[in-house]
Structures are given as structure tokens and as C-alpha cells.
Design a protein around this motif. Structure first.
Motif, mmCIF file in Angstrom:
data_model
loop_
_atom_site.group_PDB
_atom_site.id
_atom_site.type_symbol
_atom_site.label_atom_id
_atom_site.label_comp_id
_atom_site.label_asym_id
_atom_site.label_seq_id
_atom_site.Cartn_x
_atom_site.Cartn_y
_atom_site.Cartn_z
ATOM 1 N N GLY A 140 0.826 -1.230 -0.131
ATOM 2 C CA GLY A 140 0.020 0.118 0.059
ATOM 3 C C GLY A 140 0.927 1.168 0.095
ATOM 4 O O GLY A 140 0.344 2.316 0.154
ATOM 5 N N SER A 193 0.615 6.276 -1.799
ATOM 6 C CA SER A 193 0.033 5.981 -0.605
ATOM 7 C C SER A 193 -1.401 5.369 -0.537
ATOM 8 O O SER A 193 -2.358 6.197 -0.953
ATOM 9 C CB SER A 193 -0.060 6.885 0.557
ATOM 10 N N GLU A 194 -1.545 4.105 -0.461
ATOM 11 C CA GLU A 194 -2.880 3.521 -0.702
ATOM 12 C C GLU A 194 -3.831 3.857 0.509
ATOM 13 O O GLU A 194 -5.079 3.870 0.543
ATOM 14 C CB GLU A 194 -2.643 1.978 -0.749
ATOM 15 N N ARG A 195 -2.994 4.114 1.858
ATOM 16 C CA ARG A 195 -3.695 4.643 2.988
ATOM 17 C C ARG A 195 -4.385 5.924 2.886
ATOM 18 O O ARG A 195 -5.655 6.156 3.060
ATOM 19 C CB ARG A 195 -2.742 4.454 4.369
ATOM 20 N N PHE A 215 -4.872 7.350 -0.188
ATOM 21 C CA PHE A 215 -5.288 7.499 -1.383
ATOM 22 C C PHE A 215 -4.862 8.455 -2.323
ATOM 23 O O PHE A 215 -5.466 9.389 -2.769
ATOM 24 C CB PHE A 215 -6.988 7.359 -1.536
ATOM 25 N N ILE A 273 -6.284 9.940 -5.685
ATOM 26 C CA ILE A 273 -6.298 8.632 -6.567
ATOM 27 C C ILE A 273 -7.825 8.525 -6.978
ATOM 28 O O ILE A 273 -7.927 8.029 -8.066
ATOM 29 C CB ILE A 273 -6.124 7.442 -5.261
ATOM 30 N N ALA A 298 -3.668 0.625 -6.051
ATOM 31 C CA ALA A 298 -4.312 1.758 -5.066
ATOM 32 C C ALA A 298 -5.753 2.239 -5.732
ATOM 33 O O ALA A 298 -6.482 2.429 -4.959
ATOM 34 C CB ALA A 298 -3.256 2.930 -5.233
ATOM 35 N N ARG A 299 -5.787 2.234 -7.165
ATOM 36 C CA ARG A 299 -6.923 2.545 -7.552
ATOM 37 C C ARG A 299 -8.101 1.331 -7.127
ATOM 38 O O ARG A 299 -9.120 1.879 -6.807
ATOM 39 C CB ARG A 299 -6.974 2.742 -9.010
ATOM 40 N N ALA A 332 -8.174 -0.548 -4.629
ATOM 41 C CA ALA A 332 -8.312 -0.375 -3.273
ATOM 42 C C ALA A 332 -9.407 0.901 -3.088
ATOM 43 O O ALA A 332 -10.136 0.921 -2.306
ATOM 44 C CB ALA A 332 -7.070 -0.252 -2.419
ATOM 45 N N TYR A 333 -9.263 1.772 -3.750
ATOM 46 C CA TYR A 333 -10.329 2.777 -3.857
ATOM 47 C C TYR A 333 -11.339 2.681 -4.001
ATOM 48 O O TYR A 333 -12.465 2.862 -3.458
ATOM 49 C CB TYR A 333 -9.599 4.156 -4.456
#
Ligand SMILES: [Zn+2]
Length: 312
Positions: free
Chosen positions: A132, A156-158, A160, A180, A231-232, A234-235
Motif C-alpha cells: 500500500g 500511498s494507498e492508505r 489514496f 487517487i 491503489a485505484r 483499493a479505492y
């Protein structure tokens, strides 16, 4: 000679079977090459990539197939290769199609067979897709000129977000923090003038902006592309909790329906025609035009398209 004809005939039958009738790597119809090291039927383009990887390839129609190699193809084939090499492909990982750029197709083949990223071993998929968080340097086209400058990017995936810094001024804080939410990434090698050229588009207030980046390493730029996709994904999972993978995966990133130069005049049609670069984007139903291929948008035309445009 008898075997030559017999083996060729068997291979031509094999490649007609449903699983083998499309290239194992890009899905192109009617592959007529095969890797007799991996046991897969592939198209001409993918066979070239396999050859550069020192995977042994032959033409089904033109080459001589020894009995043992023909038998090997018979006992393997695309379905069993897929069961092994694509056992654990993450849902967000981009599977290239026949018309995709070379860097995407080549890295998919290397990731699958050379690095064996998707066989479900504990080492893979690489940690970069799953933590992430990803950071590194990318060459980014400067605003005022055509030079590319090395810039630090952090995904950052956390949060976004995708953040980038001016290399010299990292202490001054980020140059831009990009959400994101509206971000798109698409390979544009010809437009950017680099085989690894990646266009990152995002919303900034009411404007659509683009970053043009590349990395010298083909593996690294494709990793960037797939961590952005991770990341997209996950969003989208957060934004649409009930959405199925079937619905969400096509929304991760997209290529534009159509791009190219057209000549346009002003609203009164009295001005001389000027050459402008147009982009038709299916996702937000917009037609953009730009003074030049890599410049900021001159305008976007949205409302006119709301009804008249079928986005399939
Ligand atoms: Zn192919």
C-alpha cells in the motif's frame, strides 16, 4: 519426412482447441508460434518477446517439429501453463492485449515466466504491490519546456494519494498531492517520445491535468503502473463496497477512446482553422482539445456529449 507432415498436422489440430486458439500472453486470435520450453501457443509478436527471453520458439507452420517437442506441446498447452504461471495474478494487475505497447506485453511475459511472480509462491506477488506504499524517482516532463526532470513520487494507498516533490526542494513539501479518486494512468510511448512513457491524468478543481513520466527500467515503470492500479482498486473497493471485480476492474485505468489532431475554427466560424489535439474520454464523457499533444487542455466539451455519445 513422414513425421514432419504428421507432427505439423497434429500441431495444427492442437492450436484449434479452444484454450490454444488464442495467444497465451495477449489473447490475439490464431497463434501460429509456440514456445516448446513453456508449452504455450503464442502470436508472432509475443513469440519475438519469448525469443529475446531465450525461451525457445518455433513456427507451427514453417519449422520442423521433432516427435518429443510435439509430444511436449500435446501434454502442455495454454490451459496448463495458465494454471501454473497465472495461478495468483492479483485482480488489479494489468493483463495486456495484443494492441498494447511493447513494454506492457514484454513485462507481462517476463513477470509470468521469468520472474514467476504469479505462481502463488510466498515470495510473490512482489511486496511493492501489496504494502500500500510505493516511492521512487520518475522522469517527469517539466511544465515550461520539453525537458524531463527527475522527481520523487510517493504513492500511498492508505491516504489514496500520489504525491510528487521537486527533487531539490523536498524539504519545502510536496509540489502536488493528487487524489487517487480521479486519477488515470495510461501508457503513451509515442506521444511522450519514450518507450516507457506513462501519462497520469487527474482532476484539479475543474481542470483535468496530465503528468508525463517515464523510468529507464521497463520493469520499474510497469511496477509503477500496477501499484497505481492496486491503489485505484483499493479505492474503488472502498467507494463501491458492493461492486464486484467484474464491475470494478474495468474502472481501474482506461485508455482513451480516440486521440488525434483535428482542425477547428472559432464559434463564429470566421477564424481560420487551427490544428488542435483532441481526446475522447469515455469514463467522464468528455471531449478535450489541446493546443498541442502534450500541453494543458484548451477546453473540455462535456455537456454536448452527455446524450449523444454511446460509450459502450
Ligand atoms: Zn500474443
Amino acid at each position: 519426412m513422414a513425421n514432419r507432415e504428421r507432427n505439423k498436422k497434429i500441431l495444427l489440430e492442437l492450436v484449434k482447441q479452444a484454450d490454444n486458439s488464442r495467444c497465451a500472453d495477449c489473447g490475439a486470435p490464431d497463434p501460429d508460434w509456440a514456445s516448446y520450453k513453456l508449452g504455450v501457443f503464442v502470436c508472432l509478436n509475443c513469440s519475438g518477446i519469448h525469443r529475446s527471453l531465450s525461451s525457445r520458439v518455433k513456427s507451427i507452420k514453417l519449422d520442423f517439429w521433432e516427435d518429443d517437442l510435439m509430444e511436449f506441446m500435446k501434454t502442455n498447452g495454454n490451459a496448463s501453463a495458465r494454471a501454473l504461471y497465472e495461478k495468483a495474478v492479483p485482480p488489479y494487475y494489468y493483463r495486456p492485449q495484443e494492441n498494447d505497447c511493447v513494454v506492457l506485453r514484454e513485462q507481462w511475459i517476463r513477470a509470468k515466466y521469468e520472474r514467476m511472480e504469479f505462481t502463488g509462491e510466498t515470495k510473490y506477488p512482489p511486496i511493492s504491490y501489496t504494502t500500500g506504499f510505493y516511492e521512487g524517482m520518475l522522469w517527469k516532463k517539466g511544465k515550461e519546456n520539453t525537458h524531463f526532470l527527475k522527481r520523487k513520487f510517493v504513492l500511498s494507498e492508505r491516504e489514496f494519494t500520489l504525491t510528487y516533490y521537486n527533487k531539490e526542494n523536498e524539504s519545502k513539501g510536496p509540489k502536488a498531492v493528487i487524489s487517487i479518486k480521479d486519477l488515470n494512468a495510461t501508457f503513451q510511448p509515442e506521444k511522450i517520445g519514450h518507450p516507457h512513457g506513462l501519462q497520469i491524468t487527474y482532476q484539479d478543481d475543474d481542470h483535468t491535468r496530465s503528468l508525463y513520466v517515464y523510468h529507464e527500467s521497463p520493469e520499474e515503470i510497469v511496477t509503477w503502473y500496477n501499484v497505481i492500479r492496486a491503489a485505484r482498486y483499493a479505492y474503488l473497493k472502498t467507494a463501491y463496497p458492493t461492486g464486484s471485480d467484474e464491475e470494478l476492474i474495468p474502472k481501474i485505468t482506461r485508455t482513451y477512446l480516440k486521440e488525434g489532431y483535428m482542425e477547428k475554427t472559432g464559434p463564429l466560424q470566421k477564424e481560420p482553422f487551427k490544428k488542435r489535439w483532441f481526446i475522447l474520454d469515455s469514463e467522464n464523457r468528455k471531449l478535450f482539445y489541446f493546443k498541442g499533444q502534450l500541453l494543458k487542455p484548451a477546453s473540455s466539451i462535456k455537456n454536448e456529449l452527455q446524450r449523444g455519445l454511446s460509450t459502450g
